[in-house]
Scaffold this active site. Structure first.
Site, mmCIF file in Angstrom:
data_model
loop_
_atom_site.group_PDB
_atom_site.id
_atom_site.type_symbol
_atom_site.label_atom_id
_atom_site.label_comp_id
_atom_site.label_asym_id
_atom_site.label_seq_id
_atom_site.Cartn_x
_atom_site.Cartn_y
_atom_site.Cartn_z
ATOM 1 C CE LYS A 136 -6.289 0.860 2.660
ATOM 2 N NZ LYS A 136 -6.547 0.474 1.261
ATOM 3 C CG HIS A 160 -14.888 -2.751 6.501
ATOM 4 N ND1 HIS A 160 -15.050 -1.751 7.435
ATOM 5 C CD2 HIS A 160 -14.293 -2.161 5.438
ATOM 6 C CE1 HIS A 160 -14.582 -0.622 6.943
ATOM 7 N NE2 HIS A 160 -14.109 -0.846 5.738
ATOM 8 C CG ASP A 174 -9.667 -3.314 -3.305
ATOM 9 O OD1 ASP A 174 -9.067 -2.228 -3.391
ATOM 10 O OD2 ASP A 174 -10.652 -3.593 -4.016
ATOM 11 C CD GLU A 211 -4.559 0.604 -15.284
ATOM 12 O OE1 GLU A 211 -5.691 0.739 -15.748
ATOM 13 O OE2 GLU A 211 -3.526 0.452 -15.957
ATOM 14 C CB SER A 240 -0.884 0.000 1.245
ATOM 15 O OG SER A 240 -1.539 1.241 1.374
ATOM 16 C CG HIS A 241 2.185 3.338 -2.897
ATOM 17 N ND1 HIS A 241 1.884 2.087 -3.370
ATOM 18 C CD2 HIS A 241 3.442 3.595 -3.314
ATOM 19 C CE1 HIS A 241 2.910 1.627 -4.072
ATOM 20 N NE2 HIS A 241 3.866 2.518 -4.045
#
Ligand code: IMP
Length: 208
Positions: free
Chosen positions: A20, A195, A76, A47, A15-16
């Protein structure tokens, strides 16, 4: 099926997003994992061409392991509205993408919440307002093995938005069993029922 165990050591968070990365690093620290982010390693952002949360999480995790040679973890997430057949779903962030003439580029969450509300309103005042946030975590190993864990929190959408805590669609989401929105609930309490917490509990139970 038995999951592959995750041995203590170095792991890349694919992740960037620094927020997070920090949250995930804190969750993994008690399990002996030393965490480095894809951003810190200068890995390119792939992508997200998948049509499910799992596909997109796997795309990110596989890119992370390919670029680093380490086990990689990616997530995600998004908002799924029952009456909109699960939309915005994997396109949750895209619905907030402001166009140049709207003051963008950038993300406009108020606009995104308004878009969801507008589509619900088109269905009349008695439409089902049930929704859930979904989070999928994917772990990818350098030898091609992968594991996927899915979490969710169910609730309903309210209008107008309420609260200033949290982010994204939090001001319109009321989790089941509560009367306040995610943006009105103390972040520690939100993190315990979210979640992401659900998906992480499943991952931790399976791989440690
Ligand atoms: P991604 O997982 O980084 O692709 O983000 C998906 C989008 O879902 C985020 O940009 C948020 O708008 C939304 N989202 C995910 N989790 C939450 C949450 O806990 N509260 C509010 N919005 C969320």
């Amino acid at each position: 099926m038995v999951s592959r165990r995750l041995e203590p050591g170095k792991l890349v968070i694919a992740s960037h997003n620094p927020g997070k990365v920090r949250e995930i690093a804190d969750l993994l620290k008690p399990h002996g994992m030393e965490v480095v982010s894809a951003g810190e390693l200068g890995l390119p952002e792939p992508e997200e061409t998948g049509t499910t949360f799992a596909e997109n999480a796997l795309i990110k995790a596989r890119a992370g392991t390919k670029g680093s040679g380490l086990v990689a973890l990616a997530d995600d997430s998004g908002l799924c509205v029952d009456a909109l057949e699960g939309a915005p779903g994997v396109y949750t962030a895209d619905w907030a993408e402001a166009r140049a003439h709207e003051g963008g580029p950038g993300r406009d969450w108020y606009m995104a919440m308004g878009k969801v509300e507008g589509k619900l309103a088109e269905q009349g005042p008695d439409t089902d307002r049930s929704a859930h946030f979904a989070c999928t975590l994917a772990l990818a190993w350098p030898d091609g093995h992968s594991e996927v864990f899915e979490g969710r929190v169910a609730g309903h959408l309210t209008w107008p938005p309420r609260g200033t805590l949290g982010f994204g669609y939090d001001p319109v989401f009321v989790p089941n069993g509560h009367s306040r929105t995610f943006a009105e609930i103390d972040p520690d309490k939100k993190h315990a029922i979210s979640h992401r917490a659900d998906a992480f509990a499943k991952l931790i139970a399976a791989v440690f």
